[in-house]
Scaffold this motif. Structure first.
Motif, PDB file in Angstrom:
ATOM      1  N   PHE A 216       0.847  -1.193   0.000  1.00 21.15           N
ATOM      2  CA  PHE A 216       0.000   0.000   0.000  1.00 21.15           C
ATOM      3  C   PHE A 216       0.879   1.239   0.000  1.00 21.15           C
ATOM      4  O   PHE A 216       2.044   1.176   0.413  1.00 21.15           O
ATOM      5  N   ALA A 217       0.287   2.362  -0.428  1.00 21.47           N
ATOM      6  CA  ALA A 217       1.052   3.609  -0.490  1.00 21.47           C
ATOM      7  C   ALA A 217       1.592   3.972   0.892  1.00 21.47           C
ATOM      8  O   ALA A 217       2.749   4.361   1.039  1.00 21.47           O
ATOM      9  N   ASP A 218       0.769   3.835   1.902  1.00 21.11           N
ATOM     10  CA  ASP A 218       1.218   4.166   3.251  1.00 21.11           C
ATOM     11  C   ASP A 218       0.515   3.274   4.267  1.00 21.11           C
ATOM     12  O   ASP A 218      -0.425   2.548   3.939  1.00 21.11           O
ATOM     13  N   VAL A 219       0.973   3.361   5.499  1.00 21.63           N
ATOM     14  CA  VAL A 219       0.511   2.451   6.533  1.00 21.63           C
ATOM     15  C   VAL A 219      -0.945   2.715   6.907  1.00 21.63           C
ATOM     16  O   VAL A 219      -1.671   1.797   7.328  1.00 21.63           O
ATOM     17  N   GLU A 220      -1.408   3.955   6.719  1.00 22.22           N
ATOM     18  CA  GLU A 220      -2.805   4.240   7.063  1.00 22.22           C
ATOM     19  C   GLU A 220      -3.756   3.585   6.072  1.00 22.22           C
ATOM     20  O   GLU A 220      -4.789   3.034   6.467  1.00 22.22           O
ATOM     21  N   THR A 221      -3.405   3.637   4.803  1.00 18.88           N
ATOM     22  CA  THR A 221      -4.226   2.943   3.801  1.00 18.88           C
ATOM     23  C   THR A 221      -4.220   1.436   4.096  1.00 18.88           C
ATOM     24  O   THR A 221      -5.253   0.765   3.991  1.00 18.88           O
ATOM     25  N   ALA A 222      -3.051   0.933   4.464  1.00 16.10           N
ATOM     26  CA  ALA A 222      -2.945  -0.502   4.773  1.00 16.10           C
ATOM     27  C   ALA A 222      -3.811  -0.867   5.980  1.00 16.10           C
ATOM     28  O   ALA A 222      -4.545  -1.864   5.957  1.00 16.10           O
ATOM     29  N   THR A 289      -7.332  -0.951  -2.744  1.00 18.05           N
ATOM     30  CA  THR A 289      -6.487   0.205  -2.449  1.00 18.05           C
ATOM     31  C   THR A 289      -4.990  -0.112  -2.512  1.00 18.05           C
ATOM     32  O   THR A 289      -4.158   0.735  -2.203  1.00 18.05           O
ATOM     33  N   ALA A 290      -4.639  -1.334  -2.917  1.00 16.95           N
ATOM     34  CA  ALA A 290      -3.233  -1.744  -2.898  1.00 16.95           C
ATOM     35  C   ALA A 290      -2.463  -1.189  -4.097  1.00 16.95           C
ATOM     36  O   ALA A 290      -3.042  -0.914  -5.149  1.00 16.95           O
ATOM     37  N   THR A 291      -1.150  -1.043  -3.919  1.00 20.41           N
ATOM     38  CA  THR A 291      -0.283  -0.653  -5.038  1.00 20.41           C
ATOM     39  C   THR A 291       0.299  -1.892  -5.720  1.00 20.41           C
ATOM     40  O   THR A 291       0.813  -1.830  -6.828  1.00 20.41           O
ATOM     41  N   TRP A 292       0.246  -3.020  -5.009  1.00 20.46           N
ATOM     42  CA  TRP A 292       0.770  -4.288  -5.533  1.00 20.46           C
ATOM     43  C   TRP A 292       0.106  -5.407  -4.766  1.00 20.46           C
ATOM     44  O   TRP A 292      -0.178  -5.275  -3.583  1.00 20.46           O
ATOM     45  N   ILE A 293      -0.192  -6.494  -5.447  1.00 26.50           N
ATOM     46  CA  ILE A 293      -0.830  -7.602  -4.727  1.00 26.50           C
ATOM     47  C   ILE A 293      -0.433  -8.935  -5.345  1.00 26.50           C
ATOM     48  O   ILE A 293      -0.245  -9.035  -6.563  1.00 26.50           O
ATOM     49  N   GLU A 294      -0.264  -9.944  -4.494  1.00 30.83           N
ATOM     50  CA  GLU A 294      -0.020 -11.295  -4.992  1.00 30.83           C
ATOM     51  C   GLU A 294      -0.805 -12.279  -4.119  1.00 30.83           C
ATOM     52  O   GLU A 294      -1.005 -12.045  -2.926  1.00 30.83           O
TER      53      GLU A 294
END
Ligand SMILES: Cc1cc2nc3c(=O)[nH]c(=O)nc-3n(C[C@H](O)[C@H](O)[C@H](O)COP(=O)(O)OP(=O)(O)OC[C@H]3O[C@@H](n4cnc5c(N)ncnc54)[C@H](O)[C@@H]3O)c2cc1C
Ligand SMILES: Cc1cc2nc3c(=O)[nH]c(=O)nc-3n(C[C@H](O)[C@H](O)[C@H](O)COP(=O)(O)OP(=O)(O)OC[C@H]3O[C@@H](n4cnc5c(N)ncnc54)[C@H](O)[C@@H]3O)c2cc1C
Lengths: 444, 444
Positions: A216-222, A289-294
């Motif tokens: 995620f872009a930042d820890v709050e989004t995460a 909301t992720a920037t990358w996912i697997e």
């Protein structure tokens, strides 16, 4: 009665080994160390302690992070790690009876031979003992679905301060005769009795597992994304979060490039017959909301993804000395907690790495300092840690989610427990250990 | 201070209503009954009780089966059923804060509006209060998967015997600061403090459910089949067993023909996204030895199938007076327990109907007698009940799985707890209630 208990070791090496645990908090040299050979030996030591009024510090694996097992002035250290037999393991009742010194990972391995597992999984499972896990009510990554150590303990065999043997609980899955002395002993950090046996509940190994990693872009989004999982009523079996500071340190230590994918990482696992479809549902929520996912069902790849979490602490410790904190907040307040910790770090100028058992709201802020400053915790580091405790309490949380109070958090524990709470603790301590011999000065 | 506490009712109707609970065991007329209007009122009553040395019997819904809430000579009954607000219900944290008088089923209904449920489900959910459930650590059908009341309680608000207020536990999912006073209070049957508030864990409603009903030639084959489910590592959310005697009585009372299908009935429920495939797996295992089997995902049909369990007790009570027992054994010994109970029934000539939460090994042998013999428990009935307790202890079990000790099982509880256990109970009771004012003569 002699001046030392039966089997006492007084050589400098044995005594020195018992002065510390993994908290880094130095203790005092004990009078002697006794490596118990059986339960009768434990009884003898406690009778001796009562008759000579000698304090006793019980010790398991010594992997504690709160200073619970460190020796105190004039005490005898009673090391029960040698009582390490798995007495029985019943695959139909899904129950194991063990001695206290069994290493956590060894019990889990024995259970797996029968298609069962031992759910509590502290990251120290290869170092810690079942007795120590029970005495600290240890948690781990799987708690979010399977509960903490208390949830796995059906009954205990205990030796009281005066040497009397007490059996608590039972070998059945349910039972309400009498007070829940089992739970009272769980998490009591060696202050109410010495655990010499435990009846434990095992669980069926899930038939399948799947793993999701998302940046995620930042820890709050995460953090918001992990809350969204709860709101979607998904129950992963693992749900971990790592902040940017932690990712950068892992990258520096291990040559990975986690930071390139985003400023925070979430690791989730699902299990059961529908693990794959659950993981898809988890991936759909996180992916929003992720920037990358697997997302994988391959065990080897899952291990690679989860390695980040496993390597977090060793990576941080490669570069600095660390105070490992353990606050827990209502999980809806995870993002606020992370933001507050960042602010404390900025204001005090102290480095704080944060990773969390996000599904439980249990954060491990690792407050670190330059090793060249020495072993002693620097003042600003202690200040930052104290402010993190304050923050946790303000957010309706607690100052220790799983590691315990030990020596390190006694002052703060008093605040959390309150005056009446503290009085009740003292009264119960007095009821079970009227001479105050068991691990004095610890836990509260 | 006057001779009676504030708000005391002394009219014969109020006093008579407080002399009994659902155990049928008659109590004494209390001095007075106080219907608490708020927590301050509870505090006032306990301060008054301390200053006048008056015993206090706390009462919730009065649905207890062990005589826990029945009044004793010279006591004041403190009825907290009127404190019945759901204070808050947080759907993200999956946590509710409630007053003690909330009816169990009402909390569950409120949670379901948010896609959540309250897992502990005593069959008395429409009569019992959350405070009473906590004080008895109530169980129910869903325990086999979701645990007992203790597993749903995160924290408590308690008024101690001297009127001091104590907060235990916390609003977080994990936490290990201090002793587990929450669990100590759970199941303490009103002897350690008055519960005036609780922080409870809710759970997501399973997305699907499926139900399996299977008849067997006899109860031993049925019990073996439930063990086979455990061996196959299947975890149903409900797993109940009814014996031939119970089926015949339901048939006689309700005009059903359950007995025609076999001499024992097993009812199982599965839940979660894979409920249907799990139910198929359950049906495959049970079907191997069943004389009849049905398997449905239809909610209305499932209710019809489960009706047998719901109607068991009312059917038995239509024909006779009943002592409702509650022993629990390791679940691998369920068949032995059932066989032993049959032998006791044959030897004493007393009718015993048995149904069981089979997944937990928790049996309810209903020892009954002809109502024309009167309300008092006949000697042979008591003898049969006593022999059932002995049997449970011999099989490594306990004499109460979920109903509690109350007045009815005190003598046997002493045997189960042992001398040291009893001493520790007394010491803890003394630590929290030094004057012995809270529910004296109950629980141990
Ligand atoms: C790398 C690392 C990772 C960790 N990860 C986790 C984690 O994920 N979750 C977690 O909860 N903890 C974790 N810990 C902390 C620690 O491992 C746990 O607290 C563990 O339960 C301690 O077990 P032990 O046998 O080492 O106990 P010790 O450190 O020997 O003792 C801990 C406390 O228990 C008491 N005690 C020990 N044995 C007994 C007994 N038989 N009877 C009575 N009292 C006894 C001691 O007096 C002391 O107060 C971690 C530690 C390390 C070093
Ligand atoms: C038809 C029927 C079915 C039942 N099925 C089940 C079942 O499936 N599982 C099960 O576990 N039980 C069952 N029960 C037993 C009973 O309902 C439970 O024990 C229930 O938890 C009692 O709740 P209550 O509010 O009625 O408590 P009460 O009967 O009023 O009190 C029970 C005990 O708790 C204490 N107490 C009550 N409130 C408080 C408080 N606020 N603070 C401190 N102490 C308090 C009392 O002093 C007493 O010792 C059943 C009973 C009936 C009649």
């Amino acid at each position: 009665m002699t001046v030392l208990p039966p089997g006492a070791l007084t050589d400098p090496a044995a005594r020195a080994a018992a002065t510390s645990d993994r908290s880094g908090r130095p203790g005092a040299e004990p009078l002697a160390v006794v490596r118990a050979v059986d339960v009768d030996h434990v009884v003898e030591v406690l009778r001796w302690a009562t008759s000579t009024r000698t304090p006793v510090v019980t010790r398991g694996g010594g992997s504690g992070l709160a200073g619970g097992a460190v020796a105190t002035q004039g005490a005898v250290v009673l090391d029960v790690a040698g009582l390490d037999r798995i007495v029985s393991l019943d695959p139909v009742d899904e129950i194991a009876v063990v001695e206290p010194g069994v290493i956590t990972a060894d019990l889990d391995a024995a259970a797996r031979e029968h298609g069962l597992f031992y759910a509590p999984d502290p990251a120290s499972a290869h170092l810690s003992t079942i007795g120590g896990n029970i005495a600290t009510n240890a948690g781990g990554m799987r708690c979010v679905k399977y509960g903490v150590t208390r949830d796995a303990v059906l009954g205990l065999e205990v030796v009281l301060a005066d040497g009397r043997r007490l059996a608590t609980g039972r070998g059945t899955l349910k039972g309400v005769t009498g007070y829940d002395l089992t739970s009272l002993l769980v998490g009591s950090e060696g202050t109410l009795g010495v655990i010499v046996g435990a009846t434990l509940r095992l669980r069926p190994v899930p038939v399948a597992e799947a793993t999701v990693a998302a940046s995620f872009a930042d820890v709050e989004t995460a953090a918001a994304a992990t809350s969204a999982l709860a709101a979607a009523r998904l129950v992963p079996s693992v749900l971990e979060l790592l902040d940017a500071c932690t990712l950068a340190t892992i990258d520096a230590a291990q040559g990975t490039s986690l930071s390139a994918r985003g400023g925070a990482l979430v690791l989730a696992r699902t299990d059961g017959p529908d693990a794959a479809s659950q993981a898809s549902a988890v991936a759909a929520v996180l992916g929003a909301t992720a920037t990358w996912i697997e997302h994988t069902e391959d065990a080897a790849r899952a291990d690679e993804l989860l390695a980040a979490r496993r390597l977090a602490l060793p990576s941080i410790e490669r570069f600095g000395r660390a105070l490992i904190e353990d606050v827990c907040v209502p999980r809806s307040r995870l993002a606020e907690a992370v933001r507050g910790i960042e602010a404390i770090s900025a204001e005090t100028g102290v480095t704080v790495h944060t990773f969390a058992h996000a599904g439980d709201g249990n954060l491990h802020p690792i407050v670190s300092w330059d090793p060249r400053l020495g072993d002693e915790v620097p003042e600003d580091v202690q200040l930052a840690a104290d402010r993190i405790f304050d923050l946790a309490l303000e957010l309706g949380g607690t100052l220790t989610g799983e590691h315990g109070v030990g020596l390190l958090k006694r002052e703060h524990a008093r605040r959390e427990l309150g005056d009446t709470g503290l009085d009740v603790h003292r009264a119960i301590k007095h009821a079970l250990d009227p001479l105050g011999l068991l691990n004095p000065g610890k836990a509260f």
